[in-house]
Design an enzyme around this catalytic site. Structure first.
Site, PDB file in Angstrom:
ATOM      1  N   LYS A   1      36.306  31.565  40.741  1.00  0.00           N
ATOM      2  CA  LYS A   1      37.123  30.563  40.002  1.00  0.00           C
ATOM      3  C   LYS A   1      36.544  29.800  39.029  1.00  0.00           C
ATOM      4  CE  LYS A   1      40.785  31.115  43.234  1.00  0.00           C
ATOM      5  NZ  LYS A   1      41.813  30.672  44.197  1.00  0.00           N
TER       6      LYS A   1
ATOM      7  N   GLY B   1      28.758  45.658  38.989  1.00  0.00           N
ATOM      8  CA  GLY B   1      27.776  45.280  37.970  1.00  0.00           C
ATOM      9  C   GLY B   1      27.057  44.216  38.180  1.00  0.00           C
TER      10      GLY B   1
ATOM     11  N   SER C   1      47.313  30.568  46.143  1.00  0.00           N
ATOM     12  CA  SER C   1      46.425  29.782  45.306  1.00  0.00           C
ATOM     13  C   SER C   1      47.080  28.967  44.030  1.00  0.00           C
ATOM     14  CB  SER C   1      44.863  30.093  45.167  1.00  0.00           C
ATOM     15  OG  SER C   1      44.920  31.222  44.501  1.00  0.00           O
TER      16      SER C   1
ATOM     17  N   LYS D   1      24.250  45.072  43.353  1.00  0.00           N
ATOM     18  CA  LYS D   1      24.111  45.238  44.601  1.00  0.00           C
ATOM     19  C   LYS D   1      23.266  46.294  44.844  1.00  0.00           C
ATOM     20  CE  LYS D   1      28.493  45.589  45.013  1.00  0.00           C
ATOM     21  NZ  LYS D   1      28.868  45.128  43.709  1.00  0.00           N
TER      22      LYS D   1
END
Length: 787
Positions: A734, A371, A691, A374
């Protein structure tokens, strides 16, 4: 080899055949009728084994004709359902190793089911008995059939007297129809139809129709031969044969009158297509074959379809691109809001294309969450180049033939998606978008990603060969654009051929502008509303973004706006209002209660809770790490649907905490008599990756030291047992997730400092970034006074 010798050569390890089963022998281009004795040549190993087994066990065999004689290993679906039960009278192996079985047809049968396919076919069958017919109508058809059969035999050369006497002597209707069908020169498919016709009267009628048609052809052939022999000599033999063929085809309705115009159109289309020399030679060769082929044959339609593909493909050199850099910028800005870095790279690409139009175009790969635009970016590039745009979706494709096409030997064969899209575009200089390239699969049909290697290699795709065409096609002038959600799922060799352009998720402000400028106007039109019939306030749009959507792109946002438009359409259609204004307070009545809670409300200042940052295929998200200590024997309990890598990160964090107890001012022996439970909420969602190491470590330190973590701070980073903070991926997504959640400070690994260049300016201005080399720095930053 006699039958006695064949029994000695039988397969001693073969399983016995059940009494109600029948060994099946597939035969090409032959139909065996009951009552006939025919030599049949068998060459395939399963057929040889089947015949030898039948001879060894003194069992009859089932003779079935296969539909396509070119198939070397026929499956049950490739065989007729009705065949002939036969005894093998003799098995002979000729000096050239050819195997011949002499079979006597006994009775018709129909296959009910196949019970074995290896090493040969075995089926349960139903024997088909034919009823006796002795009424006057049947007798009349028998007399007419016998007369026509004897008349046909007069036209055939070197007919034995025994054959004529056999036709005269057979009195039963069914056997007579079978005998005539076997000796008359009728088509193989028509013979199979006769074999499958159980009703005697229908069989007589069918054979009689075929015989009358054959008789007309033979009569006409003799008339033509007698008429032309007087006027032409030996040097005109070829002309005579062509004239006879044309006359016969004309009488059958297959002549030049029916397809002359069609063939002339094809010949003209081949010339106008301006094909390369090799392609034109192949097209003309196939056209000559088509001219001498009956349009009733199965191969005619296959060959005609192949020529249609050749003439409809764009072989001509494409027109030069009409590139105006200023106009390209205007198109990109008009179609998309934000994406400054992406637009900059596209403009650079267009500028190089304008200055060097014949150079190899790079293969662009747009990578980003769903969304974010692209596919529409590819459409904008096509508009800026003045080219046609085509799209091929590769999601879930697991067959190599979807890329390279099927070979023409297969029924229903077609070119691959690449050639089909080019034919649809009508130009080999179009912009082709290969959507969802990261969702390609592989199976027993091959690996589509391997087939794409040639397509997307500028050094090789100037001679791309589709299996259906079997001819080189130049793809070097095309502009290929691929899209993907996750770069890691694309195979390395394929990823190496593409230039990756990452599309970040949108910020709250960018979504607001996109909704106000594009989505609202589009949905008003799609839902049949007129200008001025619906107004959504800025506060309502902001509330929809904040409380009803949680995504990196804007698809869900557009669906929510569409729901508001539909409510307005209902009110206008009912006539209750002429125009509707929607504010933030009206959304609950239209869209229901808020679907997402603000993460700020979920954060707490309790000890043992830390806020981490995670990456998902649909963008970034925040992650709460909760730690608790209970009496026990030193176990580590992990819950929350964690993957192996994340579990290992938790174990490493606990080990690091244990080795640092002294420096943290904690009692060394406290952990040996207690269990540590680490939980990550939203347990139904799988979570994995290294992470979260820093966040887990901080949660453990907060728990053991009873000091809360700042509730305005989120962190990400992998840790080592030496206390180092290692870099991680997905920083841009992030950081955007942290900003959406109302976070003010973000702790990042120091080696991820360079990734801030990809973060939008708005996020860099609103957030405070702290870079870490050691976990000790994370303790100092995360557990300072609450902000």
């Amino acid at each position: 080899m006699s039958s006695e010798r064949s029994r000695e050569r039988g397969n001693p390890g073969m399983l016995p055949i059940a009494d109600d089963a029948l060994i099946i022998v597939p035969i090409r281009n032959v139909v065996l009728f009951p009552g006939m004795i025919l030599p049949l040549t068998i060459g395939r190993q399963p057929s040889i084994i089947a015949a030898q087994q039948a001879v060894k066990t003194d069992h009859p065999v089932g003779i079935l004709m296969q539909h396509d004689a070119d198939i070397e290993a026929p499956a049950p679906d490739d065989l007729s359902r009705v065949g002939t039960l036969a005894n093998i009278l003799r098995y002979v192996t000729l000096p050239d190793s050819t195997h011949v079985i002499v079979c006597q047809g006994l009775q018709r049968f129909a296959v009910r089911e196949y019970v074995a396919e290896q090493p040969f076919l075995v089926a349960r069958v139903e024997r088909l008995d034919e009823a006796e017919a002795s009424d006057s109508e049947t007798e009349a058809r028998v007399l007419q059939l016998r007369e026509r059969a004897l008349e046909v035999l007069q036209f055939l050369p070197q007919v034995s007297r025994e054959l004529v006497e056999a036709v005269k002597s057979v009195s039963q209707p069914g056997p007579l129809a079978d005998l005539v069908a076997s000796i008359a020169e009728i088509k193989l498919a028509e013979r199979q139809r006769v074999l499958e016709t159980i009703d005697v009267q229908q069989r007589l009628e069918l054979v009689l129709q075929c015989l009358i048609k054959r008789l007309e052809v033979l009569r006409l052939s003799r008339e033509l031969d007698e008429r032309t022999k007087a006027s032409i000599d030996q040097h005109q033999r070829e002309y005579l044969l062509r004239e006879q063929m044309k006359s016969i085809q004309h009488e059958l309705g297959e002549g030049e009158a029916g397809n002359a115009a069609e063939l002339a159109t094809l010949r003209r289309a081949i010339v106008e297509a301006e094909m390369p020399e090799e392609v034109a030679a192949q097209a003309n060769k196939e056209l000559r074959r088509l001219e001498h082929m009956s349009d009733g044959s199965a191969e005619y339609s296959l060959l005609r379809t192949y020529l249609d593909w050749l003439v409809e493909l764009p072989w001509k050199e494409p027109e030069a691109d009409r590139i105006e850099i200023g106009e390209a910028r205007r198109i990109l800005d008009a179609d998309h809001f934000g994406l400054a870095q992406v637009k900059k790279r596209i403009v650079e690409f267009l500028a190089v294309r304008k200055l060097n139009p014949k150079g190899h175009a790079p293969i662009l790969c747009f990578v980003g969450p769903p969304g974010v635009g692209k596919t529409s970016l590819g459409q904008s590039i096509a508009r800026a180049l003045g080219r046609k745009f085509v799209r091929a979706s590769l999601g879930g494709c697991h067959d190599e033939a979807e890329i390279r096409g099927h070979r023409r030997t297969y029924i229903g064969a077609l070119p691959g998606n690449i050639i089909q899209a080019i034919r649809k575009a009508g130009s080999r200089g179009c912009v082709m978008m290969l959507d969802e390239v990261d969702k390609l699969g592989s199976g027993i049909q091959g690996d589509p990603s391997a087939a794409l290697l040639e397509v997307l290699d500028p050094e090789q795709n100037n001679s791309f060969r589709d299996n259906y065409l079997a001819l080189p096609f130049d793809l070097s002038r095309m502009l290929f654009i691929t899209t993907a959600n996750v770069l890691d799922n694309i195979p390395g060799p394929l990823r190496d051929r593409m230039e990756v352009i990452e599309l970040p998720g949108y910020t709250h402000e960018e979504k607001f502008e996109i909704a106000r400028r594009y989505l609202l106007a589009r949905q008003i039109v799609h839902n049949g509303l007129q200008e001025g019939q619906l107004a959504i306030s800025d506060g309502a749009l902001a509330a929809i973004i904040r409380d009803y959507t949680r995504e990196a792109g804007v698809r869900s946002l557009e669906r929510q706006i569409a729901a508001v438009c539909r409510r307005a359409a209902v009110s206008v259609a009912e006539g209750s209002v002429s125009a509707l204004e929607v504010g933030a307070d009206d959304l609950v009545g239209i869209l229901g209660a808020s679907k997402f809670d603000n993460e700020v409300a979920l954060r707490t200042s309790l000890a043992g809770v830390a806020t981490g940052l995670a990456w998902t295929p649909v963008g970034g998200d925040i992650l709460f790490i909760e730690a608790s200590q209970t009496a026990g024997d030193g176990k580590l309990i992990l819950t929350g649907h964690l993957g192996e890598v994340m579990k290992e990160s938790a174990q490493a964090a606990l080990t690091l905490v244990k080795t640092s107890l002294g420096s943290l001012g904690l009692q060394p022996g406290g952990l040996e008599k207690s269990n540590i439970h680490i939980h990550v909420p939203a347990g139904a969602i799988p979570k994995d990756g290294p992470s979260a190491g820093v966040a887990i470590f901080i949660a453990l330190v907060s728990l053991l030291s009873e000091r809360p973590v700042r509730n305005d701070t989120a962190m990400t980073g992998e840790i080592s047992l030496r206390g180092l903070v290692l870099p991680v991926g997905g920083i841009k997504d992030k950081v955007l997730a942290a900003m959406r959640a109302g976070i003010r400070r973000v702790l990042l690994p120091a080696r991820n400092r360079r990734d801030l260049d990809e973060v939008p300016v708005e996020a860099r201005e609103r957030l405070e970034f702290v870079f870490l080399d050691q976990v000790d720095e994370a303790i100092a930053q995360a557990m300072s006074a609450s902000g």
